[in-house]
Scaffold this active site. Structure first.
Site, PDB file in Angstrom:
ATOM      1  N   HIS A 119       0.997  -1.178  -0.024  1.00 23.91           N
ATOM      2  CA  HIS A 119       0.007   0.011  -0.075  1.00 23.91           C
ATOM      3  C   HIS A 119       0.900   1.077   0.080  1.00 23.91           C
ATOM      4  CE1 HIS A 119      -3.099   2.997   0.812  1.00 23.91           C
ATOM      5  NE2 HIS A 119      -2.551   3.326   1.963  1.00 23.91           N
ATOM      6  N   LYS A 240      -9.927  12.625   6.552  1.00 24.35           N
ATOM      7  CA  LYS A 240     -10.355  11.215   7.179  1.00 24.35           C
ATOM      8  C   LYS A 240     -11.137  11.442   8.269  1.00 24.35           C
ATOM      9  CE  LYS A 240      -6.508   8.713   5.229  1.00 24.35           C
ATOM     10  NZ  LYS A 240      -6.600   7.545   4.857  1.00 24.35           N
TER      11      LYS A 240
HETATM   12 CA    CA Z   1      -5.621   4.404   6.787  1.00 20.80          CA
END
Ligand code: CA
Length: 397
Positions: A119, A240
């Site tokens: 990732h 976020k």
């Molecule tokens: Ca994350």
């Protein structure tokens, strides 16, 4: 009295026994476990054998029990495995479809790590295409993380409203404000601290298991357009903090003993406070479903950093953790394209749409439903089922 039926191949056998907060119709929330398709009230089944049962479990939070520590966790688990294999009072049992699940506790602090090399490398290539080295220089020396917002962690079934915010594309002259147009998921696991540490002390990698209570599936919703404009130099914030979703059943670390595997080789050798002779990861298989179609199967076994190293790093400066602290692993992405745990990677920044049934998709649209599931190998050949975290995206307000 009834013996609880456990369907063949159920991932909720006696090797699992996850903890959750449920409410039956017309009753306040209490702590239960799940066996097969039945939710079992813990205060009721433990009443005869544990004088503390009412205090620990007839309460709308798992925190009281988590705070008792690893000896009590082991005692209760052993007792439950005995009691639930025999006859139990009917008053303790509820069909799983008849109850409402709640958050397991009020979360204290929340930290999100970035522990998948696949990732981090993919994101590096997408965000810094001109840099030949996709990983930042610190990445293999410490589990990179940031402090997130615990107050917007919600349980499976709670809809998420599309966030609004500032964004500025590379070609834009100036920033604009509006609903995010690059709304994404991040398929992760999160670990819940049962017993914390005092400020000024730290938790070693070897002691992590005395502090870690259990794990849940974690979907770290991410507004990529807001994130890309705001994140330099202090990291993610409003891209976020609007929502993170978790599965409601907390799988105890004890149920994951059979799922322990070595992490990938850690090279260079981490500094002594992070070094482990055999850093352990977990063989947990995730599945991401987008509007009823599975689009990715991220393997947790590929994560570079151990949860024990994440907790050791989190506290090495003397930072306090408390009962109900939660830290997430970061997006889980395997080496294959269909193992990527975020649509940013799966669609390569939106340039390579994926098939969602008959549709070609990049980022989330209003009304989309995402379900993330996870399973692990358990004792006696059983499967450990984490259940699911299911969320529908609502239009911006
Ligand atoms: Ca994350």
């Amino acid at each position: 009295m009834t013996t609880i039926a456990i369907p063949e191949h159920s991932g909720f056998g006696l090797a699992n026994l996850p903890y959750g907060v449920y409410s039956a119709a017309g009753s306040p929330p209490r702590v239960g476990t799940r066996v097969g398709d039945t939710v079992v009230d813990l205060a009721t089944v433990l009443a005869g054998s544990d004088p503390a049962a009412e205090t620990l479990f007839a309460t709308p939070t798992l925190a009281t029990f988590m705070a008792t520590g690893p000896q009590k966790w082991a005692d209760v688990r052993e007792k439950l495995q005995q009691i639930l294999s025999g006859d139990v009072p009917d008053s303790a049992l509820h069909p799983v479809d008849s109850v409402t699940m709640h958050l397991p506790c009020e979360f204290a602090d929340y930290v999100d790590f970035y522990a998948s090399e696949n990732h981090a490398s993919n994101v590096g290539r997408l965000f810094r295409p001109d840099n030949p080295e996709p990983l930042m220089p610190n990445w293999k020396h410490l589990p990179v993380g940031y402090h997130g917002r615990s107050s917007t962690i919600v349980e499976s079934g709670v809809d998420v409203v599309r966030p609004q915010g500032q964004r500025k594309g590379p070609q834009d002259e100036s920033p604009t404000f509006g609903p995010s147009i690059r709304l994404d998921i991040e398929a992760e696991l999160a670990f819940i601290v049962g017993v914390g540490n005092e400020m000024g002390t730290r938790i070693s990698t070897g002691d992590a298991s005395m502090h870690l209570f259990g794990a849940v599936i974690f979907n770290d919703w991410s507004a990529r357009d807001i994130q890309a404009w705001e994140y330099v130099p202090l990291g993610p914030n409003l891209g976020k903090s609007f929502a993170s979703s978790i599965s409601p059943w907390v799988v105890p670390m004890a149920a994951l003993a059979e799922a322990k595997v070595d992490t990938p080789t850690q090279d260079p050798t981490p500094l002594p406070y992070l070094h482990m002779d055999s850093p352990w990861g977990l063989d947990i298989s995730l599945e991401v479903e987008w509007n009823g179609h599975v689009v990715s199967r991220p393997p947790y076994s590929t994560m570079y950093w151990s949860p024990a190293q994440m907790l050791a790093h989190l506290t090495v400066n003397g930072a306090r953790t408390r009962t109900g602290d939660i830290f997430a692993s970061g997006t889980i992405s395997g080496p294959e394209k269909n193992q990527r745990g975020a649509f940013l990677e799966l669609t390569w920044g939106g340039k390579e749409p994926v098939a969602v049934g008959d549709e070609e998709r990049t980022f989330l649209e209003d009304g989309d439903t995402i379900v993330i599931r996870a399973t692990a190998p358990g004792a006696n050949g059983e499967t450990i089922d984490f259940g699911e975290v299911r969320t529908t995206i609502l239009p911006a307000r």
